[in-house]
Design an enzyme around this catalytic site. Structure first.
Site, PDB file in Angstrom:
ATOM      1  CB  SER A 142      -0.864  -0.001   1.271  1.00 35.38           C
ATOM      2  OG  SER A 142      -1.507   1.241   1.458  1.00 35.38           O
ATOM      3  CE1 TYR A 194      -4.278  -2.094   5.310  1.00 38.07           C
ATOM      4  CE2 TYR A 194      -3.286   0.033   4.804  1.00 38.07           C
ATOM      5  CZ  TYR A 194      -3.858  -1.161   4.383  1.00 38.07           C
ATOM      6  OH  TYR A 194      -3.992  -1.411   3.036  1.00 38.07           O
TER       7      TYR A 194
END
Length: 187
Positions: free
Chosen positions: A32, A45
């Protein structure tokens, strides 16, 4: 961590020896942009995606050091993908016009294109290469100013507020611990 990081170790451990023996294959790591630069309230995350990026980079270095030229690697770092996972995340309106959430099919197409041309890194969309470059070149304070200008410093507050309400404000939840505390102080 089990999905975003540990699964990478086990999958590569299972397949890499045969790839090396045949000097053929392609390892694709889905990370990501939050594995390349971070934002507030999603520490867990970001940590898992930073771990995925570090794993991928180390693996790519290993293959280069061992001169395993037939096994390629591609690191895929998409921006927010419209899957509902981060429903409620709010980017400044001006920024969202430039960087709207991405459609999953578009991300798949960009990743496939990168794989087909043996591109080692693909940030989706290309505009997200800018924060990566600025992080490498500018001091921390300049990046903080940029995050604040874009609204990235508080973009997850509505998301966390929604999740906190839906889980009855369970303060024992380790997930998003910093923002849970921050949101309680704001109310």
């Amino acid at each position: 961590m089990k999905v975003n990081c540990h699964a990478l170790f086990w999958t590569v451990k299972a397949f890499l020896p045969q790839m090396k023996a045949q000097n053929h294959g392609h390892i694709v790591t889905i990370a990501s942009v939050l594995g390349l630069f971070s934002t507030a309230c999603v520490e867990d995350y970001c940590a898992s995606k930073f771990a995925a990026v570090g794993f991928h980079e180390s693996l790519a270095h290993e293959l280069l050091a061992e001169e395993v030229e037939g096994v390629k690697t591609t690191l895929v770092c998409p921006y927010i993908v419209n899957t509902g996972m981060f429903e409620g995340c709010k980017i400044r309106e001006e920024v969202e016009m430039l960087l709207p959430p991405l459609e999953p099919q578009y991300c798949v197409e960009q990743a496939m294109n990168a794989i087909l041309i043996d591109q080692p890194l693909v940030c989706i969309p290309r505009l997200t290469y800018l924060p990566v470059i600025s992080r490498a070149l500018l001091p921390w304070e300049a990046n903080v100013v940029t995050y604040r200008f874009m609204g990235s410093d508080r973009c997850m507050y509505p998301f966390i507020d929604t999740r906190t309400r839906s889980t009855n404000s369970d303060s024992r939840n380790v997930l998003n611990w910093g923002c849970n505390r921050k949101l309680k102080n704001q109310h």
